[in-house]
Motif scaffolding. Structure first.
Motif, PDB file in Angstrom:
ATOM      1  N   SER A   1      -6.748  -3.883   2.821  1.00 12.73           N
ATOM      2  CA  SER A   1      -5.767  -2.800   1.801  1.00 12.73           C
ATOM      3  C   SER A   1      -6.211  -1.712   2.055  1.00 12.73           C
ATOM      4  O   SER A   1      -7.610  -1.137   2.613  1.00 12.73           O
ATOM      5  CB  SER A   1      -6.909  -3.047   0.534  1.00 12.73           C
ATOM      6  N   GLY A   2      -5.399  -0.777   1.876  1.00 16.18           N
ATOM      7  CA  GLY A   2      -6.438   0.733   2.546  1.00 16.18           C
ATOM      8  C   GLY A   2      -5.960   1.282   3.430  1.00 16.18           C
ATOM      9  O   GLY A   2      -6.175   2.743   4.222  1.00 16.18           O
TER      10      GLY A   2
ATOM     11  N   ASP B   1       0.908  -1.445  -0.239  1.00 14.33           N
ATOM     12  CA  ASP B   1       0.050  -0.182   0.574  1.00 14.33           C
ATOM     13  C   ASP B   1       0.838   1.608  -0.105  1.00 14.33           C
ATOM     14  O   ASP B   1       0.124   2.532  -0.341  1.00 14.33           O
ATOM     15  CB  ASP B   1      -1.055  -0.063   1.257  1.00 14.33           C
TER      16      ASP B   1
END
Length: 404
Positions: free
Chosen positions: A91-92, A65
């Motif tokens: 994710s993120g 990321d």
């Protein structure tokens, strides 16, 4: 009395050590074990770190990321030291993390806080971090079941800290050896006592007690004994619970040197009693009843030098140590020395440290073995083997340091 040949120093030390066995093990609290020698290996009772931990304050993230920066990630919580974050990092996402906190599931790297900017529930990553950056992996220091400290090791402060981290509160060490000793001589008085005509203040008992304690033993001072065979035997009887008996004086062949004769009537067997050494030729070793017995010269300088060379290694072996050799180093002579005779010489000397060079060693001009002031001022002993030829200033010699 038959005059046996002079025994070389190395042979005498070897015969003393061969006659000595280590003391029995005992279990002591870790806080009391500094300076003691391990009788058993110390085994780690846990893994350290127990999990992957953050090595820095910052954010726990997924390396993919932050491969391209700046990166904007949503902060989903925080992980302080001592408490794990309960959810996985997706994710993120990022987790605010502090040094020592477990790495959250899903995260594989730490971005230090200096490389970030926080805006409410989001953080901007200005500089990325490869996988594993600033992460202390589980077991990095040690793992449960491994040997952290081996038998025969003298425990240093760092060793104590390591054993504590391994969750070992008690260790098995050899019992500190009890060294009983007494001086002989009608002319001797203790410091502070009235000094009559022809009497001298004895320095040996207090000096030897300090040396024994410094070496790791327990000094048992049996006092000053008059030059009478019955008094010498009575004093020796008081060493029955000791691990070694040391006498000071009375080991030569004069009419008043009675130690050997007195104790021979009471179970003393002699191994040797004369060594090729200066200072300290009249040194006696044998076995008195069930314990080893070392007879040091009465001269205070000779007594302390001989104690360093023979008694300290004996104490080391008694307390379970493997390396009993006296510590030596090399130095460069600052003054010439005459040829040596058949006795190994130990010259009192001072050292001058030189940057990026061997230290300069300067023997004292006066080497009289009655002068404690010279020994007190000395930094080392220059070791000169028998029949060493004359040496010039600048030659390299071996020395035995007397100070840390």
């Amino acid at each position: 009395m038959t005059r046996e040949p002079l025994i070389p120093v190395a042979e005498a030390r070897g015969r003393i050590l061969a006659a000595i066995e280590p003391t029995a093990p005992e279990r002591v609290a870790l806080a009391e074990a500094h300076g003691r020698i391990l009788a058993e290996d110390v085994i780690a009772q846990r893994t350290q770190p127990p999990a992957d931990l953050s090595a820095m304050d910052g954010y726990a993230v997924r390396a993919e990321d932050v491969a391209s920066v700046p990166a904007r990630l949503r902060v989903i919580g925080e992980a302080p030291a001592g408490r794990a974050f309960g959810s996985a990092v997706g994710s993120g996402e990022a987790v605010r993390i502090f040094t020592g906190a477990p790495l959250p599931e899903g995260a594989d790297t730490i971005v230090i806080q200096e490389n970030t900017e926080r805006y409410g529930d989001f953080v901007i990553i200005r500089q990325g971090a490869a996988a594993g950056r600033h992460v202390r992996r589980a077991g990095l220091d040690f793992t449960e079941g491994t040997t952290g400290l081996g038998r025969g090791r003298r425990l240093s402060p760092a060793d104590i800290a390591l054993a504590a981290a391994m969750n070992v509160p008690v260790v098995s060490v050899h019992r500190a050896p009890r060294i009983a000793f007494f001086s002989t001589g009608d002319e001797l008085v203790r410091p502070g006592e009235p000094v009559g005509p022809g009497q001298i203040v004895s320095a040996n008992n207090d000096g030897l007690a300090a040396l024994i304690a410094e070496a790791g033993g327990v000094p048992l001072d049996l006092g000053i004994v008059p030059d009478r065979r019955d008094a010498i035997r009575i004093a020796a009887h008081r060493a029955a619970e000791a691990d070694m008996l040391v006498t000071l004086g009375g080991a030569s062949v004069g009419e008043h040197d009675l130690v050997q004769a007195a104790l021979a009537e009471d179970g003393l067997s002699i191994d040797f009693w004369r060594i090729a050494m200066r200072p300290g030729k009249p040194l006696m070793f044998g076995r008195y009843r069930d314990i080893p017995m070392l007879g040091l010269p009465g001269n205070p300088v000779s007594a302390l030098v001989c104690a360093l060379i023979f008694l300290v290694p004996a104490i080391t072996k008694l307390e379970g140590g493997g390396d009993t050799s006296p510590r030596t180093a090399l130095a460069r002579l600052g003054a010439g020395l005459a040829e040596n005779d058949q006795r190994e010489d130990y010259l009192r000397a001072r050292l001058e440290l030189r940057p990026d060079e061997l230290p300069l060693v300067i023997p004292f001009e006066t080497q009289d073995s009655s002068m404690l002031s010279v020994l007190s001022s000395a930094d080392c002993l220059v070791i000169r083997p028998p029949h060493t030829p004359a040496a010039e200033a600048g030659e390299i010699v071996r020395v035995m340091p007397l100070r840390a």
